[in-house]
Write a protein that holds these residues in place. Sequence first.
Motif, mmCIF file in Angstrom:
data_model
loop_
_atom_site.group_PDB
_atom_site.id
_atom_site.type_symbol
_atom_site.label_atom_id
_atom_site.label_comp_id
_atom_site.label_asym_id
_atom_site.label_seq_id
_atom_site.Cartn_x
_atom_site.Cartn_y
_atom_site.Cartn_z
ATOM 1 N N PRO A 189 0.828 -1.209 0.000
ATOM 2 C CA PRO A 189 0.000 0.000 0.000
ATOM 3 C C PRO A 189 0.864 1.261 0.000
ATOM 4 C CG PRO A 189 0.096 -0.923 2.203
ATOM 5 C CD PRO A 189 0.788 -1.915 1.299
ATOM 6 N N PRO A 190 0.297 2.370 -0.426
ATOM 7 C CA PRO A 190 0.999 3.650 -0.289
ATOM 8 C C PRO A 190 1.301 3.931 1.176
ATOM 9 C CG PRO A 190 -0.925 3.866 -1.716
ATOM 10 C CD PRO A 190 -1.025 2.533 -1.071
ATOM 11 N N ARG A 191 2.350 4.718 1.405
ATOM 12 C CA ARG A 191 2.775 4.962 2.780
ATOM 13 C C ARG A 191 2.586 6.401 3.240
ATOM 14 N NH1 ARG A 191 8.393 1.396 3.073
ATOM 15 N NH2 ARG A 191 7.387 -0.664 2.892
ATOM 16 N N SER A 192 2.348 7.310 2.333
ATOM 17 C CA SER A 192 2.149 8.704 2.758
ATOM 18 C C SER A 192 1.447 9.495 1.666
ATOM 19 C CB SER A 192 3.482 9.377 3.120
ATOM 20 O OG SER A 192 4.248 9.600 1.954
ATOM 21 N N ILE A 193 0.892 10.632 2.065
ATOM 22 C CA ILE A 193 0.279 11.598 1.154
ATOM 23 C C ILE A 193 0.888 12.960 1.454
ATOM 24 C CG2 ILE A 193 -1.854 12.786 0.491
ATOM 25 C CD1 ILE A 193 -3.385 10.277 1.258
ATOM 26 N N SER A 194 1.264 13.684 0.399
ATOM 27 C CA SER A 194 1.824 15.016 0.565
ATOM 28 C C SER A 194 1.009 16.021 -0.247
ATOM 29 C CB SER A 194 3.288 15.063 0.107
ATOM 30 O OG SER A 194 4.085 14.208 0.891
ATOM 31 N N LEU A 195 1.022 17.272 0.218
ATOM 32 C CA LEU A 195 0.356 18.371 -0.468
ATOM 33 C C LEU A 195 1.351 19.504 -0.592
ATOM 34 C CD1 LEU A 195 -2.307 19.630 -1.593
ATOM 35 C CD2 LEU A 195 -2.799 20.391 0.745
ATOM 36 N N THR A 196 1.461 20.080 -1.789
ATOM 37 C CA THR A 196 2.496 21.093 -2.034
ATOM 38 C C THR A 196 2.257 22.399 -1.279
ATOM 39 O OG1 THR A 196 1.318 21.806 -4.036
ATOM 40 C CG2 THR A 196 3.082 20.185 -4.299
ATOM 41 N N ASN A 197 1.042 22.641 -0.820
ATOM 42 C CA ASN A 197 0.733 23.892 -0.126
ATOM 43 C C ASN A 197 -0.485 23.675 0.764
ATOM 44 O OD1 ASN A 197 0.588 26.892 0.324
ATOM 45 N ND2 ASN A 197 -1.324 26.637 -0.802
ATOM 46 N N ASN A 198 -0.505 24.325 1.923
ATOM 47 C CA ASN A 198 -1.678 24.202 2.794
ATOM 48 C C ASN A 198 -2.166 25.552 3.313
ATOM 49 O OD1 ASN A 198 0.327 24.800 4.677
ATOM 50 N ND2 ASN A 198 -0.557 23.472 6.242
ATOM 51 N N LEU A 199 -1.758 26.648 2.636
ATOM 52 C CA LEU A 199 -2.170 27.982 3.041
ATOM 53 C C LEU A 199 -2.960 28.633 1.908
ATOM 54 C CD1 LEU A 199 -1.909 30.215 5.240
ATOM 55 C CD2 LEU A 199 0.092 31.043 3.978
ATOM 56 N N VAL A 200 -4.178 29.119 2.223
ATOM 57 C CA VAL A 200 -5.030 29.725 1.199
ATOM 58 C C VAL A 200 -5.465 31.105 1.657
ATOM 59 C CG1 VAL A 200 -5.836 27.479 0.403
ATOM 60 C CG2 VAL A 200 -7.158 28.712 2.112
ATOM 61 N N PRO A 201 -5.579 32.076 0.743
ATOM 62 C CA PRO A 201 -6.080 33.402 1.123
ATOM 63 C C PRO A 201 -7.577 33.370 1.349
ATOM 64 C CG PRO A 201 -5.691 33.299 -1.236
ATOM 65 C CD PRO A 201 -5.208 31.996 -0.679
ATOM 66 N N GLU A 202 -8.049 34.210 2.240
ATOM 67 C CA GLU A 202 -9.495 34.274 2.455
ATOM 68 C C GLU A 202 -10.175 34.967 1.281
ATOM 69 O OE1 GLU A 202 -10.997 36.634 5.668
ATOM 70 O OE2 GLU A 202 -9.417 38.132 5.515
ATOM 71 N N ASN A 203 -11.473 34.708 1.168
ATOM 72 C CA ASN A 203 -12.333 35.338 0.153
ATOM 73 C C ASN A 203 -11.901 35.023 -1.268
ATOM 74 O OD1 ASN A 203 -13.680 36.661 2.340
ATOM 75 N ND2 ASN A 203 -12.138 38.276 2.313
ATOM 76 N N GLN A 204 -11.419 33.795 -1.516
ATOM 77 C CA GLN A 204 -10.985 33.399 -2.856
ATOM 78 C C GLN A 204 -11.635 32.063 -3.235
ATOM 79 O OE1 GLN A 204 -8.939 35.084 -5.057
ATOM 80 N NE2 GLN A 204 -8.981 36.786 -3.635
#
Length: 199
Positions: free
Chosen positions: A13-28
């Motif tokens: 099975p896969p061992r991990s999940i990554s996301l390139t960014n986790n910060l988003v501006p409000e009202n977008q």
Amino acid sequence: VLHGTPGFEENDPPRSISLTNNLVPENQPSYVVGELSALDPDLFESFVFELLPELDHQSFVINDRILSLGTTGFDFEAKSIYRIRIRVVDTGGLAFTRSLDIRVEDRNDPPVANAGGPYIIGEGLEIGLVGSGIDQDAGQALTFEWDLDFDGSGFQSTVSGAAPVVSFPDQFATRSIALRVTDNGTPPQRTIVTTTLTV
């Protein structure tokens, strides 16, 4: 990975999940958060990512590997952290699940303005305008400016203050007046609202 049977590779099975960014501006709304990837001990795997129907999943969408916001933007003052659970499935049907936190970046919000009115004044008499404004960003100061003959395009500041007292020596038909409220955030945000005045 090779196990007990010589020459036979079992799927891991896969061992991990990554996301390139986790910060988003409000009202977008529909903002692209980042790209998902998975780590798998088996080479040349392909993956399918899916949002599990729990936590804050309803605020996000996944298209292939791309995680985006839904059609409603986030309001930092209402909620600053969203949590989702994502499952990745490899070509052999084995899965791995991980929780991710998406953080909302505070941006300066425009003030909400109210020009009061409509106003009716006798020729040569004084009248107090009653403007107001609020800003959901705590601690910000507001400035008030009035255009007493607003043409609907360019704003020309005629008098300042939330509640100035004005007079008009001559009679005229009903005209549009505008209130512009500006905050002192970075960058400053302003709102223009209109009402009518008749002499």
